[in-house]
Design an enzyme around this catalytic site. Structure first.
Site, PDB file in Angstrom:
ATOM      1  N   LYS A 196     -40.980 -24.334   5.379  1.00 12.01           N
ATOM      2  CA  LYS A 196     -41.232 -25.706   4.992  1.00 12.01           C
ATOM      3  C   LYS A 196     -41.619 -25.503   3.562  1.00 12.01           C
ATOM      4  O   LYS A 196     -42.608 -25.079   3.214  1.00 12.01           O
ATOM      5  CB  LYS A 196     -42.208 -26.367   5.980  1.00 12.01           C
ATOM      6  CG  LYS A 196     -42.485 -27.889   5.643  1.00 12.01           C
ATOM      7  CD  LYS A 196     -43.017 -28.728   6.530  1.00 12.01           C
ATOM      8  CE  LYS A 196     -43.291 -30.161   6.224  1.00 12.01           C
ATOM      9  NZ  LYS A 196     -42.182 -30.757   6.198  1.00 12.01           N
TER      10      LYS A 196
ATOM     11  N   HIS B  48     -46.594 -25.971  10.288  1.00 16.08           N
ATOM     12  CA  HIS B  48     -45.507 -26.126  10.488  1.00 16.08           C
ATOM     13  C   HIS B  48     -44.911 -24.520  10.026  1.00 16.08           C
ATOM     14  O   HIS B  48     -45.799 -23.776   9.583  1.00 16.08           O
ATOM     15  CB  HIS B  48     -44.748 -26.977   9.385  1.00 16.08           C
ATOM     16  CG  HIS B  48     -44.689 -28.290   9.760  1.00 16.08           C
ATOM     17  ND1 HIS B  48     -45.793 -29.181   9.406  1.00 16.08           N
ATOM     18  CD2 HIS B  48     -43.634 -28.903  10.250  1.00 16.08           C
ATOM     19  CE1 HIS B  48     -45.463 -30.350  10.032  1.00 16.08           C
ATOM     20  NE2 HIS B  48     -44.329 -30.489  10.467  1.00 16.08           N
TER      21      HIS B  48
ATOM     22  N   SER C  19     -38.357 -42.413   8.166  1.00 14.95           N
ATOM     23  CA  SER C  19     -39.586 -42.228   8.469  1.00 14.95           C
ATOM     24  C   SER C  19     -40.022 -40.624   8.201  1.00 14.95           C
ATOM     25  O   SER C  19     -39.019 -39.878   8.590  1.00 14.95           O
ATOM     26  CB  SER C  19     -39.521 -42.546  10.135  1.00 14.95           C
ATOM     27  OG  SER C  19     -41.168 -42.232  10.765  1.00 14.95           O
ATOM     28  N   GLY C  20     -41.184 -40.486   8.271  1.00 12.13           N
ATOM     29  CA  GLY C  20     -41.561 -38.872   8.167  1.00 12.13           C
ATOM     30  C   GLY C  20     -41.445 -38.354   9.542  1.00 12.13           C
ATOM     31  O   GLY C  20     -41.663 -36.885   9.392  1.00 12.13           O
TER      32      GLY C  20
ATOM     33  N   GLY D 152     -44.422 -34.895   5.820  1.00 11.17           N
ATOM     34  CA  GLY D 152     -44.157 -36.356   5.968  1.00 11.17           C
ATOM     35  C   GLY D 152     -45.166 -37.005   7.164  1.00 11.17           C
ATOM     36  O   GLY D 152     -45.580 -38.310   6.968  1.00 11.17           O
TER      37      GLY D 152
ATOM     38  N   THR E 278     -38.552 -35.493   3.936  1.00 12.57           N
ATOM     39  CA  THR E 278     -39.920 -35.849   3.457  1.00 12.57           C
ATOM     40  C   THR E 278     -40.217 -35.257   2.129  1.00 12.57           C
ATOM     41  O   THR E 278     -39.410 -34.831   1.544  1.00 12.57           O
ATOM     42  CB  THR E 278     -40.903 -35.137   4.575  1.00 12.57           C
ATOM     43  OG1 THR E 278     -40.504 -33.844   4.690  1.00 12.57           O
ATOM     44  CG2 THR E 278     -40.771 -35.663   5.976  1.00 12.57           C
TER      45      THR E 278
ATOM     46  N   GLY F  41     -28.240 -27.073   7.493  1.00 13.51           N
ATOM     47  CA  GLY F  41     -29.615 -26.977   7.681  1.00 13.51           C
ATOM     48  C   GLY F  41     -30.552 -26.922   9.063  1.00 13.51           C
ATOM     49  O   GLY F  41     -29.280 -27.061   9.778  1.00 13.51           O
ATOM     50  N   ARG F  42     -31.541 -26.563   9.152  1.00  6.87           N
ATOM     51  CA  ARG F  42     -32.389 -26.671  10.307  1.00  6.87           C
ATOM     52  C   ARG F  42     -31.997 -27.830  11.364  1.00  6.87           C
ATOM     53  O   ARG F  42     -31.550 -28.063  12.276  1.00  6.87           O
ATOM     54  CB  ARG F  42     -33.785 -26.282  10.396  1.00  6.87           C
ATOM     55  CG  ARG F  42     -33.978 -24.781  10.226  1.00  6.87           C
ATOM     56  CD  ARG F  42     -35.604 -24.605  10.270  1.00  6.87           C
ATOM     57  NE  ARG F  42     -35.951 -25.192   8.799  1.00  6.87           N
ATOM     58  CZ  ARG F  42     -35.839 -24.546   7.741  1.00  6.87           C
ATOM     59  NH1 ARG F  42     -35.527 -23.373   7.744  1.00  6.87           N
ATOM     60  NH2 ARG F  42     -36.099 -24.911   6.414  1.00  6.87           N
ATOM     61  N   MET F  43     -32.302 -29.245  10.655  1.00  3.32           N
ATOM     62  CA  MET F  43     -32.082 -30.220  11.236  1.00  3.32           C
ATOM     63  C   MET F  43     -30.686 -30.521  10.981  1.00  3.32           C
ATOM     64  O   MET F  43     -30.189 -31.519  12.053  1.00  3.32           O
ATOM     65  CB  MET F  43     -32.815 -31.290  10.346  1.00  3.32           C
ATOM     66  CG  MET F  43     -34.180 -31.364  10.836  1.00  3.32           C
ATOM     67  SD  MET F  43     -34.501 -31.769  12.640  1.00  3.32           S
ATOM     68  CE  MET F  43     -33.826 -33.384  12.811  1.00  3.32           C
TER      69      MET F  43
HETATM   70  N1  LIG Z   1     -38.279 -37.025   9.669  1.00  4.88           N
HETATM   71  C1  LIG Z   1     -38.376 -36.355  10.652  1.00  4.88           C
HETATM   72  O1  LIG Z   1     -38.412 -36.612  11.836  1.00  4.88           O
HETATM   73  C2  LIG Z   1     -37.937 -34.712  10.205  1.00  4.88           C
HETATM   74  C3  LIG Z   1     -38.216 -34.448   8.991  1.00  4.88           C
HETATM   75  N2  LIG Z   1     -37.548 -33.164   8.293  1.00  4.88           N
HETATM   76  C4  LIG Z   1     -37.460 -33.225   7.095  1.00  4.88           C
HETATM   77  O2  LIG Z   1     -36.106 -32.992   6.794  1.00  4.88           O
HETATM   78  C5  LIG Z   1     -35.898 -32.123   5.870  1.00  4.88           C
HETATM   79  C6  LIG Z   1     -34.812 -31.018   5.995  1.00  4.88           C
HETATM   80  O3  LIG Z   1     -35.601 -30.254   6.964  1.00  4.88           O
HETATM   81  P1  LIG Z   1     -34.874 -28.938   7.401  1.00  4.88           P
HETATM   82  O4  LIG Z   1     -33.534 -29.165   8.019  1.00  4.88           O
HETATM   83  O5  LIG Z   1     -35.844 -28.001   8.150  1.00  4.88           O
HETATM   84  O6  LIG Z   1     -34.471 -28.087   6.058  1.00  4.88           O
HETATM   85  P2  LIG Z   1     -33.133 -27.161   5.753  1.00  4.88           P
HETATM   86  O7  LIG Z   1     -33.613 -26.627   4.082  1.00  4.88           O
HETATM   87  O8  LIG Z   1     -32.898 -26.306   6.717  1.00  4.88           O
HETATM   88  O9  LIG Z   1     -31.999 -28.309   5.474  1.00  4.88           O
HETATM   89  C7  LIG Z   1     -31.848 -29.001   4.403  1.00  4.88           C
HETATM   90  C8  LIG Z   1     -30.325 -28.945   4.319  1.00  4.88           C
HETATM   91  O10 LIG Z   1     -29.807 -29.838   3.087  1.00  4.88           O
HETATM   92  C9  LIG Z   1     -29.044 -29.026   2.089  1.00  4.88           C
HETATM   93  N3  LIG Z   1     -29.132 -29.992   0.937  1.00  4.88           N
HETATM   94  C10 LIG Z   1     -29.768 -30.017   0.163  1.00  4.88           C
HETATM   95  N4  LIG Z   1     -29.220 -30.547  -1.301  1.00  4.88           N
HETATM   96  C11 LIG Z   1     -28.025 -31.119  -0.714  1.00  4.88           C
HETATM   97  C12 LIG Z   1     -26.988 -31.762  -1.260  1.00  4.88           C
HETATM   98  N5  LIG Z   1     -27.204 -32.242  -2.452  1.00  4.88           N
HETATM   99  N6  LIG Z   1     -25.792 -32.269  -0.737  1.00  4.88           N
HETATM  100  C13 LIG Z   1     -25.766 -31.569   0.564  1.00  4.88           C
HETATM  101  N7  LIG Z   1     -26.714 -31.195   1.291  1.00  4.88           N
HETATM  102  C14 LIG Z   1     -27.722 -30.658   0.602  1.00  4.88           C
HETATM  103  C15 LIG Z   1     -29.453 -27.786   2.231  1.00  4.88           C
HETATM  104  O11 LIG Z   1     -28.507 -26.825   1.488  1.00  4.88           O
HETATM  105  P3  LIG Z   1     -29.383 -25.653   0.578  1.00  4.88           P
HETATM  106  O12 LIG Z   1     -29.952 -24.896   1.646  1.00  4.88           O
HETATM  107  O13 LIG Z   1     -27.965 -25.073   0.133  1.00  4.88           O
HETATM  108  O14 LIG Z   1     -30.224 -26.180  -0.214  1.00  4.88           O
HETATM  109  C16 LIG Z   1     -29.853 -27.453   3.650  1.00  4.88           C
HETATM  110  O15 LIG Z   1     -28.816 -27.046   4.347  1.00  4.88           O
HETATM  111  C17 LIG Z   1     -37.348 -31.957   5.137  1.00  4.88           C
HETATM  112  O16 LIG Z   1     -37.614 -32.819   4.151  1.00  4.88           O
HETATM  113  C18 LIG Z   1     -38.057 -31.872   6.444  1.00  4.88           C
HETATM  114  O17 LIG Z   1     -39.376 -32.187   5.929  1.00  4.88           O
HETATM  115  C19 LIG Z   1     -37.411 -32.456   9.425  1.00  4.88           C
HETATM  116  C20 LIG Z   1     -37.736 -32.497  10.632  1.00  4.88           C
HETATM  117  C21 LIG Z   1     -37.931 -33.610  11.231  1.00  4.88           C
HETATM  118  O1  LIG Z   2     -39.988 -29.994   7.953  1.00  2.59           O
HETATM  119  C1  LIG Z   2     -40.144 -29.839   9.159  1.00  2.59           C
HETATM  120  O2  LIG Z   2     -39.855 -29.210   9.988  1.00  2.59           O
HETATM  121  C2  LIG Z   2     -40.723 -31.010   9.556  1.00  2.59           C
HETATM  122  N1  LIG Z   2     -40.981 -32.033   8.748  1.00  2.59           N
HETATM  123  C3  LIG Z   2     -41.267 -33.357   9.125  1.00  2.59           C
HETATM  124  C4  LIG Z   2     -42.697 -33.610   8.360  1.00  2.59           C
HETATM  125  O3  LIG Z   2     -42.606 -33.252   7.350  1.00  2.59           O
HETATM  126  O4  LIG Z   2     -43.602 -34.305   8.956  1.00  2.59           O
HETATM  127  C5  LIG Z   2     -41.312 -33.823  10.498  1.00  2.59           C
HETATM  128  C6  LIG Z   2     -41.734 -32.498  11.366  1.00  2.59           C
HETATM  129  O5  LIG Z   2     -43.123 -32.425  11.459  1.00  2.59           O
HETATM  130  C7  LIG Z   2     -40.909 -31.264  11.136  1.00  2.59           C
END
Ligand SMILES: NC(=O)C1=CN([C@@H]2O[C@H](COP(=O)(O)OP(=O)(O)OC[C@H]3O[C@@H](n4cnc5c(N)ncnc54)[C@H](OP(=O)(O)O)[C@@H]3O)[C@@H](O)[C@H]2O)C=CC1
Ligand SMILES: O=C(O)C1=N[C@H](C(=O)O)C[C@H](O)C1
Length: 268
Positions: A158, A154, A121-122, A164, A99, A10-12
Site C-alpha cells: 500500500k 494494510h 468512497s475510501g 482512505g 485513495t 492491479g490487485r483491485m
Molecule cells: N475504496 C475502496 O474500497 C478500496 C480502495 N482501494 C484503493 O484502490 C487503489 C488501487 O489499489 P490496488 O489495486 O491495491 O493497487 P495496484 O497498484 O495493485 O493497482 C493499481 C493499478 O492501476 C494502474 N494504473 C496506474 N495509473 C494508471 C493509468 N494512468 N492508466 C491505467 N492504469 C493505471 C497500475 O498500473 P502500474 O502498476 O503500472 O502503475 C495498477 O495496475 C489504491 O488507491 C487503494 O487504496 C483499494 C481497495 C479498496
Molecule cells: O489499498 C488497499 O488495499 C485498501 N485501500 C482502501 C483504503 O485506503 O482505505 C480500502 C481498503 O482498506 C484496502
C-alpha cells in the site's frame, strides 16, 4: 450495464473484472492499463483468473468510455483525475475507489461531477460505511474528554497513509463532534511531541504482509475505552460494492455521491 475497468492488472482491477463477470446484468466492455504496461494485449478475464472472454487490455481509454455506461476506477490519484475528465466527456458513471486524493484532486473531481455522476468512497464495503455512521453518532454523543484514535493496518504494497478508510472514519468522527478534520488531525508522532492536544483525532498506520484492511476507532475516556472495528477479509467485498455503486449511478443526474448515498446510510 457495460462497464470499463481501469487499472485492470492491479490487485483491485483483477478483482473488479471477476466481480463484473459474476454480476447479472453487468458486462465487461473494456479493460484499461497504463501505456507500456505488460498487461496490454492480454485477455482481461485471463488476468482475473477466468477463462478467456475476448476483452483485450488496451491503453486507449476514451473510445472505450464512449462505448460504455460506467467505469470502475481503483488506480492512483493522478490517473483518477484524468479518467474523471474522460468519463465526464463520455457522460458515464464514474466509480472512484482510489485513495490518497489531495484537495487539488478532489477539486478536479468536483469539476468533472458537473457533467457526470461520480461515486467516490475510501471504502466500498457495507461494513465500513455502517461503521462510519456509528462513529459519527458516538462522537456526537461523547464529550471531547474522550480522545479519538484511528488505527489501520494494510499489506506491505500500500502506497498511501493514512488509508482512505481511516480518513473517511476520521471525517465521520469530526462531523459528529462538529469540528474540521484538517484542524483536529494528528497523523505523525515522532520524538518529543508533548502531551496529546485536547480534541485531537489521531491516526496510526501499520503496514505489513498481505493484510487486506483492518480499521479500529478508539474512544479513550477516563478509566474506560470504547473500540469499534472492521476487518476486511477479501477484496471482493470492495469490488462488489463498486459494481453496486455503478448500477445505482446509472442514469443518475451529474453530481458527486458517496457510498453512504448508494447504501441508503446517509440519513442514519
Ligand atoms: N475504496 C475502496 O474500497 C478500496 C480502495 N482501494 C484503493 O484502490 C487503489 C488501487 O489499489 P490496488 O489495486 O491495491 O493497487 P495496484 O497498484 O495493485 O493497482 C493499481 C493499478 O492501476 C494502474 N494504473 C496506474 N495509473 C494508471 C493509468 N494512468 N492508466 C491505467 N492504469 C493505471 C497500475 O498500473 P502500474 O502498476 O503500472 O502503475 C495498477 O495496475 C489504491 O488507491 C487503494 O487504496 C483499494 C481497495 C479498496
Ligand atoms: O489499498 C488497499 O488495499 C485498501 N485501500 C482502501 C483504503 O485506503 O482505505 C480500502 C481498503 O482498506 C484496502
Amino acid at each position: 450495464m457495460r462497464l470499463v475497468v481501469v487499472g485492470a492488472a492491479g490487485r483491485m482491477g483483477r478483482t473488479l473484472i471477476k466481480a463484473v463477470a459474476e454480476t447479472q446484468g453487468c458486462v465487461l466492455s473494456a479493460a484499461i492499463e497504463r501505456p507500456g504496461s505488460p498487461a496490454i494485449g492480454q485477455d482481461a478475464a485471463v488476468l482475473a483468473g477466468l477463462p478467456a472472454g475476448g476483452v483485450i487490455v488496451t491503453d486507449d481509454a476514451l473510445p472505450a468510455f464512449v462505448e460504455a455506461e460506467g467505469v470502475l476506477d481503483f488506480t492512483s490519484p493522478e490517473a483518477t483525475v484524468a479518467f474523471a475528465g474522460l468519463a465526464a466527456q463520455a457522460r458515464i458513471t464514474h466509480v472512484v475507489g482510489t485513495t490518497g486524493l489531495e484537495p487539488g484532486h478532489l477539486a478536479r473531481l468536483e469539476a468533472a461531477a458537473r457533467h457526470a455522476a461520480i461515486i467516490r468512497s475510501g471504502n466500498m464495503s457495507l461494513g465500513v460505511n455502517l461503521l462510519a455512521a456509528l462513529v459519527r453518532k458516538v462522537a456526537a454523543t461523547l464529550g471531547t474528554d474522550w480522545d479519538i484514535e484511528i488505527a489501520e493496518m494494510h499489506h506491505r504494497m500500500k502506497v498511501d497513509a493514512p488509508s482512505g478508510t481511516a480518513v473517511l472514519l476520521g471525517e465521520a468522527a469530526a462531523e459528529g463532534r462538529g469540528v474540521d478534520l484538517a484542524q483536529a488531525r494528528v497523523a505523525v508522532r515522532d520524538g518529543q511531541v508533548g502531551a496529546r492536544p485536547a480534541g485531537a483525532i489521531g491516526f496510526t498506520a501499520l503496514r505489513g504482509g498481505t493484510v487486506v484492511g483492518d480499521h479500529k476507532v478508539i474512544f479513550a475516556g477516563a478509566g474506560e475505552r470504547l473500540e469499534l472495528a472492521h476487518i476486511a477479509e477479501d477484496r471482493s467485498l470492495f469490488a462488489q460494492g463498486a459494481v453496486k455503486a455503478a448500477l445505482w449511478g446509472r442514469g443518475r443526474k451529474p453530481g458527486l455521491y458517496s457510498m453512504a448515498d448508494v447504501l441508503g446510510l446517509d440519513k442514519l
